[in-house]
Design a protein around this motif. Structure first.
Motif, mmCIF file in Angstrom:
data_model
loop_
_atom_site.group_PDB
_atom_site.id
_atom_site.type_symbol
_atom_site.label_atom_id
_atom_site.label_comp_id
_atom_site.label_asym_id
_atom_site.label_seq_id
_atom_site.Cartn_x
_atom_site.Cartn_y
_atom_site.Cartn_z
ATOM 1 N N ILE A 1 0.868 -1.183 0.000
ATOM 2 C CA ILE A 1 0.000 0.000 0.000
ATOM 3 C C ILE A 1 0.901 1.227 0.000
ATOM 4 O O ILE A 1 1.493 1.579 1.034
ATOM 5 N N THR A 2 1.000 1.880 -1.149
ATOM 6 C CA THR A 2 1.980 2.953 -1.305
ATOM 7 C C THR A 2 1.367 4.274 -1.731
ATOM 8 O O THR A 2 2.092 5.183 -2.145
ATOM 9 N N ASP A 3 0.042 4.417 -1.650
ATOM 10 C CA ASP A 3 -0.562 5.710 -1.986
ATOM 11 C C ASP A 3 -1.769 5.941 -1.089
ATOM 12 O O ASP A 3 -2.298 5.016 -0.455
ATOM 13 N N GLN A 4 -2.224 7.182 -1.074
ATOM 14 C CA GLN A 4 -3.294 7.578 -0.160
ATOM 15 C C GLN A 4 -4.620 6.937 -0.530
ATOM 16 O O GLN A 4 -5.389 6.512 0.338
ATOM 17 N N GLY A 5 -4.921 6.855 -1.814
ATOM 18 C CA GLY A 5 -6.197 6.276 -2.227
ATOM 19 C C GLY A 5 -6.318 4.810 -1.856
ATOM 20 O O GLY A 5 -7.369 4.358 -1.388
ATOM 21 N N THR A 6 -5.239 4.054 -2.040
ATOM 22 C CA THR A 6 -5.279 2.634 -1.676
ATOM 23 C C THR A 6 -5.433 2.456 -0.179
ATOM 24 O O THR A 6 -6.153 1.561 0.279
#
Length: 337
Positions: free
Chosen positions: A281-286
């Protein structure tokens, strides 16, 4: 900072003892509040009962709500009650067990307040001073006073400085009568609360031991699951922030080289350690999607164990194929020296 973290972890690991200590402190604080409270009865016929019963009942209600507010499990109970069904069912017995456990602790301070107030007797004296039986304890055939004037005189019984009805009933007699009734009610209340606590704590597991153990187990599971989820989210946020800061400084490398500054070389272990903790999980949306999925559809309480090999070493459970020709068994030994 480490000391505060250790203290916080100690309180989390000993939450039940900590909450019992909080309840004891609240009970002691309720007695101190009552002793420091300046009780002033209005000594008016239409206000004495409202004031006396208000002091007797309103502070216990506030302490009861405060007991729920100080309990860390109230938010967990509300979250478990309001969450969507998803892949995990909600057991009403577990919710009732959690609520009853919190209610038992929250009732300690109110019970202490009511007991101390009744044993002191001031509230009952103020609230029911106009109901003193003048026919039995005083002179009901006073020729100069009407019924309304008698009520106004009796309302001044708690106020010795302005009481002027000694001819009707002695002030000390009325106060002793009302205080005796109040103390009797206080001791009956203490006996009732003690008996009720004994029945709840001792006899409840005897009737449905299996249901009691099940409710207690799953209530502990919900508490531990929430703590582990918070710890995992905190660790992920720490790793996310670390990688984000590292990428920011790496993007500034061109400017730093142009200014003839040399960057310290970073070992691949340090670079990959934080990235591994991100779990993909490497982004805000995910991350927001993962948090919404955890709230809306928690995973079912059914763990899938790995496939165990059968007796012949095959994981599929197929029956072994027996050969008609005998086979030789060969053992090979390898040395790690």
């Amino acid at each position: 900072m480490d000391k505060f973290r250790m203290i916080f972890q100690f309180f989390q690991s000993n939450q039940e003892s900590f909450m019992n200590g909080i309840c004891g402190i609240m009970a002691l604080a309720s007695t101190q509040m009552y002793s420091a409270f300046d009780f002033n009865c209005p000594c008016l016929p239409h206000y004495n009962m409202a004031y006396g019963l208000g002091i007797l009942l309103v502070p216990p209600f506030i302490l009861f709500l405060l007991g729920f507010v100080l309990n860390n499990n109230i938010s967990m109970l509300a979250e478990e009650w309001r969450r969507p069904q998803g892949q995990r069912g909600k057991d009403p017995a577990v919710l009732r067990y959690m609520f009853c456990s919190m209610a038992q602790r929250a009732m300690i301070a109110p019970a202490v307040w009511v007991s101390v107030t009744l044993l002191d007797g001031k509230c009952i004296t103020c609230a029911f001073c106009t109901s003193v039986p003048v026919e039995t304890l005083g002179n009901a055939s006073h020729p100069l006073l009407s019924q309304g004037e008698i009520q106004r005189v009796l309302a001044r019984i708690p106020c010795k400085e302005i009481y002027n009805g000694q001819e009707l009933i002695a002030n000390e007699v009325a106060i002793r009568y009302l205080r005796c009734i109040s103390q009797a009610l206080g001791w009956c209340f203490v006996l009732l609360m003690t008996t009720l606590a004994f029945l709840v704590r001792s006899l409840r597991p005897c009737f449905s031991q299996a249901a009691f153990l099940k409710s207690r187990y799953w209530s502990h599971y919900i508490d531990i699951e929430r703590k582990l989820f918070d710890e995992t989210c905190a660790e992920h946020a720490r790793s996310f922030a670390k990688v984000c800061i590292q990428q920011f400084f790496e993007s500034m490398s061109t400017d730093l080289v142009a200014a003839r500054c040399q960057l310290p070389k970073k070992t691949p272990e340090d670079a990959g350690e934080a990235s591994k903790k991100l779990l993909g999980i490497t982004d805000q949306g995910t991350m927001n999607m993962a948090l919404k999925s955890w709230h809306r559809c928690k995973p079912p309480l059914h763990l899938h164990p790995p496939a165990l090999p059968s007796g012949n070493g095959r994981a599929g459970g197929q029956p072994p194929v027996h050969s008609s020709t005998p086979q030789r068994e060969t053992a090979a030994y390898y040395s790690l020296v």
